[in-house]
Design a protein around this motif. Structure first.
Motif, short mmCIF file in Angstrom:
data_model
loop_
_atom_site.label_atom_id
_atom_site.label_comp_id
_atom_site.label_asym_id
_atom_site.label_seq_id
_atom_site.Cartn_x
_atom_site.Cartn_y
_atom_site.Cartn_z
N THR A 24 47.18 41.06 43.28
CA THR A 24 46.07 40.97 42.42
C THR A 24 46.74 41.23 41.10
O THR A 24 46.51 40.46 40.12
N PHE A 47 34.01 44.64 34.81
CA PHE A 47 33.07 43.64 35.30
C PHE A 47 32.64 42.52 34.06
O PHE A 47 32.74 41.43 34.19
N ARG A 77 32.62 48.12 38.24
CA ARG A 77 33.93 48.24 37.60
C ARG A 77 34.06 48.21 36.31
O ARG A 77 33.07 47.33 35.78
N GLU A 104 30.57 42.18 44.04
CA GLU A 104 31.12 43.62 44.90
C GLU A 104 31.98 44.37 43.69
O GLU A 104 32.16 45.46 43.63
N HIS A 105 32.30 43.72 42.26
CA HIS A 105 32.88 44.44 41.27
C HIS A 105 32.06 44.94 40.04
O HIS A 105 32.43 45.33 39.15
N TYR A 143 31.15 37.59 41.86
CA TYR A 143 32.09 38.92 41.68
C TYR A 143 31.07 40.18 41.78
O TYR A 143 31.58 41.28 41.38
#
Ligand code: DAT
Ligand code: MG
Length: 147
Positions: A91, A58, A55, A51-52, A49
């Motif tokens: 999602t 996360f 965020r 790429e997140h 994960y």
């Protein structure tokens, strides 16, 4: 032949939705070429994960994925990456249409039952991350000419 990485998340495994998900992809006409039930390390979850990373969710996401076993799979078929995403649904299960796995079985975005690679690049990266080449099986299905 195109391949994708699909994973039943801890909520899906706990709720007994692994077979339901497999049945849908099988009946659609895709071919299962790799599968394993496994505990996920924090390192693997964070890499998967990545790429997140920035965020706000996360940490919660990594906690969730490492909280209980997942069922990791490799599926093969024409256009399987995009079609599997359609069969998963949006999602957020609140936005996912009935007939999709998330639309039929999910309620909260943080526990949305299944992961699927979102592009050819993601599929290549995720398959290499989750599966050794010798864990992916090459075989013919006699029914394939009818699909
Ligand atoms: P997808 O799993 O559909 O590819 P994504 O890559 O945008 O979705 O996000 C990865 C996962 O992170 C997603 O399946 C659930 C979680 N997630 C996404 N947005 C979230 C949010 N706003 N709050 C909590 N979890 C979230
Ligand atoms: Mg994604």
């Amino acid at each position: 032949m195109e391949r994708t990485f699909l994973m039943i998340k801890p909520d899906g495994v706990q709720r007994g939705l692994t077979g339901e998900a497999i049945a849908r992809f099988e009946k659609k006409g895709f071919k299962l070429v790799g599968a394993k039930l496994m505990d996920v390390s924090r390192e693997l979850a964070e890499t998967h994960y990545a790429e997140h990373k920035e965020r706000p969710f996360f940490g919660e996401l990594v906690d969730f994925i490492t909280s209980s076993p997942v069922f990791a799979m490799v599926w093969e078929g024409n256009n399987v990456i995009a079609t599997a995403r359609q069969m998963m649904g949006a999602t957020n299960p609140a936005d996912a249409l009935p007939g999709t796995l998330r639309g039929d079985f999910g309620v909260n975005v943080s526990m949305n039952i299944i992961h699927g690679s979102d592009s050819a690049e993601s599929a290549t990266r995720e398959l290499a991350l989750w599966f050794d080449e010798n864990e992916i099986v090459s075989y013919d299905k006699t029914i394939s000419k009818w699909i």
